[in-house]
Design a protein around this motif. Structure first.
Motif, PDB file in Angstrom:
ATOM      1  N   TRP A 195       0.828  -1.203   0.000  1.00 44.79           N
ATOM      2  CA  TRP A 195       0.000   0.000   0.000  1.00 44.79           C
ATOM      3  C   TRP A 195       0.867   1.259   0.000  1.00 44.79           C
ATOM      4  CZ3 TRP A 195      -4.936  -0.364   3.513  1.00 44.79           C
ATOM      5  CH2 TRP A 195      -5.752  -1.383   3.013  1.00 44.79           C
ATOM      6  N   GLY A 247       2.622   1.703  -3.275  1.00 43.68           N
ATOM      7  CA  GLY A 247       1.667   2.067  -4.322  1.00 43.68           C
ATOM      8  C   GLY A 247       1.237   3.513  -4.193  1.00 43.68           C
ATOM      9  N   ASP A 248       0.957   3.952  -2.975  1.00 47.12           N
ATOM     10  CA  ASP A 248       0.498   5.328  -2.769  1.00 47.12           C
ATOM     11  C   ASP A 248       1.630   6.327  -2.946  1.00 47.12           C
ATOM     12  OD1 ASP A 248      -1.983   4.348  -2.311  1.00 47.12           O
ATOM     13  OD2 ASP A 248      -1.789   4.313  -0.133  1.00 47.12           O
ATOM     14  N   GLU A 294       3.612   6.188  -5.255  1.00 47.96           N
ATOM     15  CA  GLU A 294       3.637   6.422  -6.699  1.00 47.96           C
ATOM     16  C   GLU A 294       2.820   7.666  -7.075  1.00 47.96           C
ATOM     17  OE1 GLU A 294       5.560   5.172  -9.996  1.00 47.96           O
ATOM     18  OE2 GLU A 294       5.706   4.417  -7.958  1.00 47.96           O
ATOM     19  N   VAL A 295       1.751   7.933  -6.309  1.00 52.71           N
ATOM     20  CA  VAL A 295       0.944   9.124  -6.568  1.00 52.71           C
ATOM     21  C   VAL A 295       1.803  10.373  -6.398  1.00 52.71           C
ATOM     22  CG1 VAL A 295      -1.036  10.466  -5.764  1.00 52.71           C
ATOM     23  CG2 VAL A 295      -1.171   7.977  -5.825  1.00 52.71           C
ATOM     24  N   HIS A 339       4.417  10.721  -9.012  1.00 55.36           N
ATOM     25  CA  HIS A 339       3.767  11.261 -10.215  1.00 55.36           C
ATOM     26  C   HIS A 339       3.625  12.781 -10.111  1.00 55.36           C
ATOM     27  CE1 HIS A 339       0.801  11.730 -13.425  1.00 55.36           C
ATOM     28  NE2 HIS A 339       0.029  12.349 -12.561  1.00 55.36           N
ATOM     29  N   LEU A 340       3.215  13.265  -8.937  1.00 57.12           N
ATOM     30  CA  LEU A 340       3.076  14.716  -8.740  1.00 57.12           C
ATOM     31  C   LEU A 340       4.421  15.410  -8.929  1.00 57.12           C
ATOM     32  CD1 LEU A 340       0.731  15.117  -5.636  1.00 57.12           C
ATOM     33  CD2 LEU A 340       0.226  15.683  -8.000  1.00 57.12           C
ATOM     34  N   SER A 393       6.906  14.371 -10.699  1.00 62.12           N
ATOM     35  CA  SER A 393       7.340  14.351 -12.092  1.00 62.12           C
ATOM     36  C   SER A 393       6.543  15.352 -12.924  1.00 62.12           C
ATOM     37  CB  SER A 393       7.234  12.940 -12.679  1.00 62.12           C
ATOM     38  OG  SER A 393       5.901  12.606 -12.906  1.00 62.12           O
ATOM     39  N   LEU A 394       5.306  15.645 -12.505  1.00 59.14           N
ATOM     40  CA  LEU A 394       4.539  16.701 -13.179  1.00 59.14           C
ATOM     41  C   LEU A 394       5.237  18.037 -13.032  1.00 59.14           C
ATOM     42  CD1 LEU A 394       0.727  16.411 -12.377  1.00 59.14           C
ATOM     43  CD2 LEU A 394       1.800  16.407 -14.607  1.00 59.14           C
ATOM     44  N   ARG A 405      11.007  11.616 -12.144  1.00 56.66           N
ATOM     45  CA  ARG A 405      10.313  10.934 -11.063  1.00 56.66           C
ATOM     46  C   ARG A 405      11.045  11.044  -9.731  1.00 56.66           C
ATOM     47  NH1 ARG A 405       7.014   6.618 -11.571  1.00 56.66           N
ATOM     48  NH2 ARG A 405       8.433   5.412 -10.320  1.00 56.66           N
ATOM     49  N   ALA A 439      -4.995  14.196  -5.177  1.00 60.47           N
ATOM     50  CA  ALA A 439      -4.041  13.363  -4.434  1.00 60.47           C
ATOM     51  C   ALA A 439      -4.216  13.555  -2.941  1.00 60.47           C
ATOM     52  CB  ALA A 439      -2.611  13.705  -4.847  1.00 60.47           C
ATOM     53  N   TYR A 465      -7.292  11.741  -1.764  1.00 63.61           N
ATOM     54  CA  TYR A 465      -7.013  10.305  -1.787  1.00 63.61           C
ATOM     55  C   TYR A 465      -6.164   9.898  -0.586  1.00 63.61           C
ATOM     56  CZ  TYR A 465      -4.912   5.899  -3.244  1.00 63.61           C
ATOM     57  OH  TYR A 465      -4.486   4.606  -3.287  1.00 63.61           O
TER      58      TYR A 465
END
Lengths: 402, 184
Positions: A144, A147-148, A150-151, A154-155, A157-158, A163, A189, A192
């Motif tokens: 978990w 996986g979280d 990764e959110v 992702h932010l 890398s935006l 990354r 995010a 979440y």
């Protein structure tokens, strides 16, 4: 002396005391729960009498290498100490060099740095929680948390285009302006993650099995935490209200930062502090996005010299550097950079002789300060408690070894 | 919450049986949800806009100033002498590149740019070390592949319920309506 072979570990019998064998046990450096290091554990029966962390397996001479590179090239070098916390580890260095250069980042850049620092902190804490979970055989928490995380990767890398190794703060500002989609993505995010934190509480933090493994284990009293020089969430979990962000670097002063402080100082409290810091970081990023000032994201001193042919990139929110940026010369002198990483306070001591490269760059990383806790916290506990202690300290060998 | 005195973890502690049941129920509820991972290699990663991948080189725009080789923190870019060319030109070692993109930031003529690719396969180690001409030819090939991807692309997006979700996009990043993509 008799050799002793255990699954994944090697040891030898040192002698006998009160009818019980005294064993010297080597955990690592290939053991999955040792990280890039070895723990030499002395056991009296099943009780730990001493832990010697054998560090240095991932020593990469970062300090010495920094003396051979120009200032701007050192940014991505020091980043390699902790790539999972890239902005937090580079920012104090960048601020130290800025002090010697006599530049100050514009307000917008300071806010953007804060935003990425806090996103990095969330992913760093999730990384630590995941590893802490798998140390206790809690695979769900491991999956978990990763996986979280990764959110938030992702932010990041935006915002930066990368990354992990963002190389985001540079002298005089940052390398990218806030992209349009970021606010919206962060808002989602945050919603979440807050929901997930409640699930973490149920599946991990309030789980009686985890409570049994962590509660009352590796208690670090307030006085001892201060005396040993522990730092970061480990220090705050012992009830010390100290956080390098209170010094108000980047935009923390404007944002009115308040640290999360625990009380008990045991392994569970250290996990609790990390969980609540994730909440606090999300709150900080939201506030920083709300109060984000307008203006340039890099000091005008550098943008003025950018060739006209590539100026259009600056309007599109991407940095273009002038040619002289490689050969920046600082004034001779010393500067200190301090910042709070996910794992605690990092300090850079920079000496310049007025050249293009640092004369000396001393780095003290939080994990290097926290390594003493292995011995201090594990003594008197059983061998089974050692992974719980390790997981709760959130020790990261590449960061400590530099 | 931030700034609170802390240590309130005991107050919210549920009973032993209830805590066990809550932990199991929370984990079990997640069993029904689809995975958060990207289905590679059936799909390619479209990357976020502005992603920093391998560096591409345009020989015609280069003025041979060597700033890229000077700023490269990993010494992945070196200056080469090209037969028939008076100026030194940059060559590129992908194996050394750390994808920091500082070379594209300092390039005064936009001769260097970032692609969205970083996970290419190379036949052997020497083929990762390219001289200026090789680099320029290779860059054109990478650009072409970028325009015509060999597999359908997915782009990650944050979802407040499920964390990350993936949606089908075309090579330009525009959305593609397809039932398979929606399902993921």
């Amino acid at each position: 002396m008799t050799r002793l072979l255990l699954p994944g570990m090697e040891g030898r019998v040192l002698g006998e005391r009160g009818g019980l064998r005294v064993v010297e046990l080597y955990i690592g450096a290939q053991h999955p729960a040792s990280g890039h290091m070895r723990l030499i554990v002395y056991l009296d029966g099943d009780m730990i009498v001493r832990v010697d962390p054998d560090i240095g397996y991932v020593h990469r001479t970062v300090e010495k290498l920094a003396e051979t590179r120009e200032y701007v090239r050192v940014i991505s070098l020091v980043e390699r100490m902790t790539i999972i916390d890239a902005c937090n580890v580079t920012l104090p260095y960048v601020e130290a060099v800025e002090r010697l250069l006599g530049v100050e980042a514009p307000p917008r850049a300071r806010y953007l740095r804060t935003i990425l620092c806090e996103i990095n902190r969330v992913s760093s804490h999730l990384y630590g929680l995941g590893l802490g979970g798998i140390f206790l055989n809690h695979s769900t928490m491991y999956m978990w948390a990763f996986g979280d995380r990764e959110v938030f990767v992702h932010l990041a890398s935006l915002l930066t285009g990368s990354r992990l190794t963002h190389t985001y703060p540079v002298f005089g500002g940052v390398r990218r302006d806030l992209p349009q989609s970021f606010r919206d993505e962060f808002e989602k995010a945050k919603r979440y993650m807050l929901r997930r934190l409640r699930e973490y509480d149920k599946v991990f933090f309030n789980n009686p099995v985890i409570r049994g493994r962590l509660e009352g284990v590796g208690v670090l009293p307030r006085e001892k935490a201060v005396a040993l020089g522990a730092t970061g969430p480990n220090l705050r979990a012992s009830g010390v209200r100290y956080d390098a962000r209170m010094t108000g670097y980047a935009a923390y002063r404007d944002l009115g930062f308040e640290p999360v402080v625990g009380r008990e100082g045991d392994a569970l409290e250290r996990v609790w502090v990390r969980l609540r810091e994730i909440e606090a970081s999300l709150e900080l990023v939201e506030r920083a996005l709300r109060e984000l000032p307008d203006g340039p994201f890099i000091d005008e001193r550098y943008t003025r010299a950018v060739p006209p042919a590539v100026r259009h990139w600056l309007e599109k929110g991407r940095l273009k550097l002038p040619g002289g940026y490689v050969r920046l010369k600082t004034r001779p002198g010393e500067a200190l950079g301090r910042g709070e990483m996910g794992r605690g306070e990092i300090t850079y001591y920079l000496v310049s002789d007025g050249g293009m490269k640092p004369y000396r760059l001393r780095v003290v990383t939080p994990s290097a300060r926290n390594v003493v806790l292995f011995d201090a916290l594990a003594r008197g506990h059983t061998l089974m408690d050692l992974p719980a202690v390790y997981g709760s300290i959130d020790y990261f060998p590449p960061e400590a070894d530099r | 919450m931030a700034g609170s005195a802390g240590g309130d973890r005991h107050r919210s502690r549920p009973g032993l049986v209830r805590a066990h049941l809550e932990a199991i129920a929370t984990a079990a509820r997640r069993l029904l949800e689809p995975p958060m991972t990207m289905p590679i290699p059936d799909y390619g990663d479209a990357r976020v806009p502005g992603y920093r991948g391998v560096v591409l080189f345009d020989y015609d725009k280069c003025i041979g100033c060597s700033l890229c080789a000077q700023i490269c923190p990993a010494r992945a870019i070196k200056m080469y002498r090209v037969p028939g060319d008076k100026r030194l030109r940059p060559g590129y070692n992908v194996g050394r590149c750390i994808f920091c993109g500082l070379c594209t930031d300092i390039c005064p003529t936009d001769a260097l740019s970032e692609s969205i690719v970083h996970d290419r396969v190379y036949d052997d180690v020497p083929s990762m070390d390219m001289d200026p001409v090789d680099w320029a030819v290779w860059s054109r090939r990478v650009l072409e592949e970028e325009r015509k991807p060999g597999r359908p692309l997915l782009r990650a997006r944050v979802d407040p319920e499920r964390g990350l979700v993936y949606e089908r996009v075309d090579a330009e990043g525009g959305p593609v309506a397809e039932e398979k993509g929606e399902e993921r």
